[in-house]
Design an enzyme around this catalytic site. Structure first.
Site, mmCIF file in Angstrom:
data_model
loop_
_atom_site.group_PDB
_atom_site.id
_atom_site.type_symbol
_atom_site.label_atom_id
_atom_site.label_comp_id
_atom_site.label_asym_id
_atom_site.label_seq_id
_atom_site.Cartn_x
_atom_site.Cartn_y
_atom_site.Cartn_z
ATOM 1 C CE LYS A 132 57.118 73.179 -43.510
ATOM 2 N NZ LYS A 132 57.986 74.299 -43.896
ATOM 3 C CG ASP A 191 57.047 63.017 -57.872
ATOM 4 O OD1 ASP A 191 57.861 63.016 -58.812
ATOM 5 O OD2 ASP A 191 55.822 62.860 -58.037
ATOM 6 C CE1 TYR A 214 53.277 62.004 -54.160
ATOM 7 C CE2 TYR A 214 53.359 60.821 -56.229
ATOM 8 C CZ TYR A 214 53.622 61.945 -55.489
ATOM 9 O OH TYR A 214 54.231 63.031 -56.077
ATOM 10 C CG ASP A 247 60.563 74.929 -45.852
ATOM 11 O OD1 ASP A 247 60.996 73.951 -45.235
ATOM 12 O OD2 ASP A 247 59.928 75.846 -45.299
#
Ligand code: NAI
Length: 334
Positions: free
Chosen positions: A171, A228, A124, A204
């Site tokens: 991740k 988010d 972002y 995930d």
């Protein structure tokens, strides 16, 4: 002493949920002087800016704002007023408590977790370039300063509220440098809090675990985009976006707003659920030191939802935003 608070109604359902929230807070008896300001798409049309200087000045002066959702066009148009607010006031911690509500039936009854989303960088950061025809670079920014302070905020919160575990999600198996660095800094911060367990989970796998066994989570910390997405996922676990509050916290300024957006499908119909903004107001009252008022409001909201007679359409009811706010005001005096 009155509290001076900037009120940004925002777009879509924003004005409806903001008016309801203002009415309930006034009924609580907390002395608030509201400074009503604009932001978002409506503001762009009215002032030529989605975040005009008068709004920024008001927040600077008051240091606390209650904000309705603001619309941001997809794939074009102005920069999100939210992103600009978070950058301008360095609101580095997005704090989103997600709790099951008695009387709101979902697949799970015992969700009680708090998401700490890094709010200023990641993907972002706004660093996007078309480097050649058909090739776009969106750059993910991870800094030690921003990571350290969101991790510290999560652990400090856990320590203050007697929570036992902080889960960092990442991740880093794929983004070894960026997410790897985020993870490394969180591990370092965790060493200062030996009484709180640090758990690590790939993003995930976290999503899968959340939809199958959310009660195993306590405090969650993650970078901006993951936070988010996971916030909306978690809202779905407890009854939807109409229920989940949030706070954007910086060193000087705090802005309280629901997780949900401007919900164009409901705008202007007077049927939106104001609970998420009302619960954001509870967080704001705690921030202002109005602890008993915040607790009274939280209790009244939970009572009305537990009774289940007066509900907005997202929870299967027929009450208008106003009728629901009136029911909460009535519950305040019981
Ligand atoms: P959204 O959260 O506005 O709505 C998704 C759906 O959830 C709605 O269609 C509605 O059916 C339901 N919903 C949301 N809030 C509700 C409430 N209080 N009561 C009852 N039902 C509710 O998400 P969407 O459609 O992705 O975003 C719409 C706009 O809002 C976009 O322009 C987006 O950028 C903006 N947005 C702004 C945010 C903010 O200002 N903090 C946060 C999220 C989105």
């Amino acid at each position: 002493m009155p509290h001076h608070i900037t009120l940004i109604a925002g777009d879509g359902i924003g004005p409806e949920v903001a008016t309801a929230t203002q009415k309930v807070i006034d009924a609580l008896g907390v002395h608030v002087i509201w400074d009503e300001q604009d932001a978002g798409l409506g503001s762009l049309k009215k002032h030529g800016s989605a975040l005009p200087e008068c709004t920024l000045n008001s927040i600077r002066k008051n240091t606390v704002a209650l904000k309705g959702p603001t619309t941001t066009p997809v794939g074009e148009g102005h920069i999100s007023a939210n992103v600009q607010l978070r950058r301008t006031f360095d609101l580095y911690a997005s704090v989103r408590p997600v709790r099951s509500v008695l009387g709101v039936k979902t697949r799970f009854e015992d969700v009680d977790l708090v998401i700490f989303r890094e709010n200023t960088e990641g993907l972002y950061a706004g660093l996007e370039n078309e480097i050649s025809n058909g090739v776009i670079l969106s750059i993910k920014v991870v800094t030690e300063k921003a990571t350290r302070r969101i991790a510290k905020a999560a652990f400090e919160y856990a320590a203050k509220k007697g929570r036992k575990k902080v889960t960092v999600s990442h991740k880093a198996n794929i983004m070894k440098l960026g997410d790897g660095f985020f993870l490394k800094v969180v591990r370092e911060v965790a060493q200062n809090y030996p009484a709180i367990k640090l758990e690590e989970v790939i993003i995930d796998a976290l999503c899968m675990n959340l939809v199958s066994n959310p009660s195993k989570y306590d405090v969650l910390v993650m970078e901006n985009l993951y936070g988010d997405i996971v916030s909306d996922l978690c809202a779905g676990l407890v009854g939807g976006l109409g229920l989940v509050p949030g706070a954007n916290i910086g060193e000087e300024v705090a802005i309280f707003e629901a997780v949900h957006g401007s919900a164009a499908d409901l705008a202007g119909k007077g049927v939106a659920n104001p609970t998420a903004l009302l619960k954001s107001a509870c967080m704001m009252l705690e921030h202002l030191g109005e602890l008993s008022a915040g607790e009274r409001l939280e209790t009244a909201i939970n009572q009305v939802l537990a009774t289940g007679k007066i509900r907005t359409c997202d929870l299967g009811g027929t009450a208008s935003t106003n009728e629901y706010a009136d029911a909460i005001i009535a519950a305040l005096s019981r």
